[in-house]
Design an enzyme around this catalytic site. Structure first.
Site, short mmCIF file in Angstrom:
data_model
loop_
_atom_site.label_atom_id
_atom_site.label_comp_id
_atom_site.label_asym_id
_atom_site.label_seq_id
_atom_site.Cartn_x
_atom_site.Cartn_y
_atom_site.Cartn_z
N LYS A 63 0.86 -1.19 0.00
CA LYS A 63 0.00 0.00 0.00
C LYS A 63 0.89 1.23 0.00
O LYS A 63 1.79 1.36 0.83
CB LYS A 63 -0.90 0.02 1.24
CG LYS A 63 -1.77 1.28 1.32
CD LYS A 63 -2.84 1.15 2.40
CE LYS A 63 -2.41 1.66 3.74
NZ LYS A 63 -2.31 3.12 3.86
N ASP A 81 -3.43 4.36 -1.96
CA ASP A 81 -4.38 4.83 -0.95
C ASP A 81 -4.38 6.36 -0.93
O ASP A 81 -3.74 6.97 -0.09
CB ASP A 81 -3.94 4.23 0.40
CG ASP A 81 -4.80 4.66 1.57
OD1 ASP A 81 -5.91 5.17 1.35
OD2 ASP A 81 -4.35 4.48 2.71
N LYS A 91 -7.45 8.18 -1.33
CA LYS A 91 -8.76 8.62 -0.80
C LYS A 91 -9.31 9.86 -1.50
O LYS A 91 -9.48 10.92 -0.91
CB LYS A 91 -8.67 8.91 0.71
CG LYS A 91 -8.22 7.73 1.55
CD LYS A 91 -8.29 8.05 3.03
CE LYS A 91 -7.87 6.90 3.92
NZ LYS A 91 -6.44 6.58 3.86
N ASP A 149 -13.85 14.73 -4.52
CA ASP A 149 -13.99 16.01 -5.22
C ASP A 149 -15.25 15.92 -6.07
O ASP A 149 -16.02 14.96 -5.94
CB ASP A 149 -12.73 16.26 -6.08
CG ASP A 149 -12.45 17.74 -6.27
OD1 ASP A 149 -13.41 18.51 -6.54
OD2 ASP A 149 -11.28 18.15 -6.17
N THR A 205 -11.77 6.17 10.80
CA THR A 205 -11.79 5.70 12.19
C THR A 205 -11.38 6.80 13.17
O THR A 205 -11.56 6.67 14.37
CB THR A 205 -10.87 4.47 12.37
OG1 THR A 205 -9.66 4.71 11.67
CG2 THR A 205 -11.53 3.23 11.85
N ARG A 210 3.14 -1.15 10.72
CA ARG A 210 4.25 -1.25 11.67
C ARG A 210 4.59 -2.63 12.19
O ARG A 210 5.79 -2.91 12.38
CB ARG A 210 4.00 -0.26 12.82
CG ARG A 210 4.15 1.18 12.35
CD ARG A 210 3.44 2.15 13.25
NE ARG A 210 1.99 1.95 13.20
CZ ARG A 210 1.11 2.62 13.93
NH1 ARG A 210 1.54 3.55 14.77
NH2 ARG A 210 -0.18 2.40 13.82
O1 C5P Z 1 1.02 0.41 11.22
P1 C5P Z 1 -0.41 -0.05 11.10
O2 C5P Z 1 -0.53 -1.55 10.93
O3 C5P Z 1 -1.29 0.48 12.19
O4 C5P Z 1 -0.87 0.60 9.72
C1 C5P Z 1 -2.17 0.48 9.23
C2 C5P Z 1 -2.30 1.20 7.92
O5 C5P Z 1 -3.68 1.27 7.59
C3 C5P Z 1 -1.79 2.64 7.92
O6 C5P Z 1 -1.32 2.93 6.61
C4 C5P Z 1 -3.03 3.44 8.24
O7 C5P Z 1 -2.98 4.74 7.75
C5 C5P Z 1 -4.10 2.62 7.52
N1 C5P Z 1 -5.46 2.79 8.03
C6 C5P Z 1 -5.81 2.54 9.35
N2 C5P Z 1 -7.10 2.71 9.77
C7 C5P Z 1 -8.04 3.12 8.91
C8 C5P Z 1 -7.72 3.37 7.58
C9 C5P Z 1 -6.40 3.19 7.17
O8 C5P Z 1 -4.97 2.15 10.15
N3 C5P Z 1 -9.29 3.23 9.32
#
Ligand code: C5P
Length: 232
Positions: free
Chosen positions: A32, A59, A61, A64, A119, A211
């Site tokens: 992603k 990603d 998003k 417009d 979220t 992460r």
């Molecule tokens: O590091 P982590 O596993 O928390 O990363 C989750 C990924 O998913 C990040 O790129 C974050 O921006 C994305 N994301 C999220 N929650 C959402 C939408 C996207 O954690 N509701």
């Protein structure tokens, strides 16, 4: 369709990104690319990762007026990404225009999914800032239905919502779910998490993991563990 682990490459430069991807040797994870990396490096980063043989979820998003989103989606489609997204709050005409823009002359197109409510938005901010007074779960499902009725392929949602989205929008409507952690892993700033095995059981189609893989001592081993629990 689906059942795959998407690795969130939340890096700020191509050097960091390639240093990370080079660790995978022959393996080519679905990755992603988000706003940070795309705005830092431009479309060339997408072409280069694609040339290396990865599938890409871009990603960005989009949100417009329909005509602008249609034209922007046309450009993203020519970048040959595999999945991209938009905000369902842009309404059905925008989502339908996005699909038109995304569809290539041969009829193929990337997977298009919608973000419902972020979220980071909770009931209180939704009511106070957006003047939406319905329960947030109802709003999320309504936006998911709008996306399905517009012809989109799925939504980004919490793994906790994946089962309900499937029951409302159909089993073939994709659920792409972040917030996945191993039971013995660090939760970080994610509030509502699920293990990959639980996400699989509840019916997530793709999990998005950042992460726990990018910051792991051994990212390849961490990735393989997610694949083993979620896909295999
Ligand atoms: O590091 P982590 O596993 O928390 O990363 C989750 C990924 O998913 C990040 O790129 C974050 O921006 C994305 N994301 C999220 N929650 C959402 C939408 C996207 O954690 N509701």
């Amino acid at each position: 369709m689906g059942k795959d682990v998407i690795v969130a490459c939340d890096f700020s430069s191509k050097e960091q990104t390639f240093e990370f991807l080079d660790k995978f040797k022959g393996r080519k994870p679905f990755v992603k690319i988000g706003m940070e990396l795309f705005y830092a490096e431009g479309p060339e980063i997408v072409r280069e990762i694609k040339r290396r043989g990865h599938r890409i979820f871009l990603d960005l998003k989009l949100h417009d007026i329909p005509n602008t989103v249609k034209k922007a989606m046309n450009v993203l489609s020519r970048l040959d990404v595999d999945m991209t997204n938009l905000h369902a709050s842009g309404t059905k005409p925008m989502m339908k225009a996005a699909l038109e823009g995304l569809t290539r002359p041969d009829g193929s197109r990337p997977i298009l999914i919608a973000v419902t409510q972020l979220t980071s938005t909770d009931q209180q901010t939704m009511e106070e800032d957006l003047l939406i007074n319905e329960p947030i779960d109802k709003v999320v499902m309504h936006y998911a239905q709008n996306a399905a009725e517009s012809g989109l392929d799925g939504v980004v949602c919490s793994p906790l919502e994946a089962g309900k989205v499937h029951s409302v929008c159909g089993d073939n409507f994709l659920t792409v779910t972040p917030g996945v952690r191993f039971a013995d892993g660090d939760v970080g700033d994610q509030k509502r998490v699920m293990t990959p095995a639980e996400a699989k059981r509840i019916g997530s189609d793709y999990i998005v993991v950042g992460r726990p893989i990018t910051a792991a001592a051994d990212p390849v081993a961490a990735y393989e563990r997610f694949v083993a629990e979620f896909v295999d």
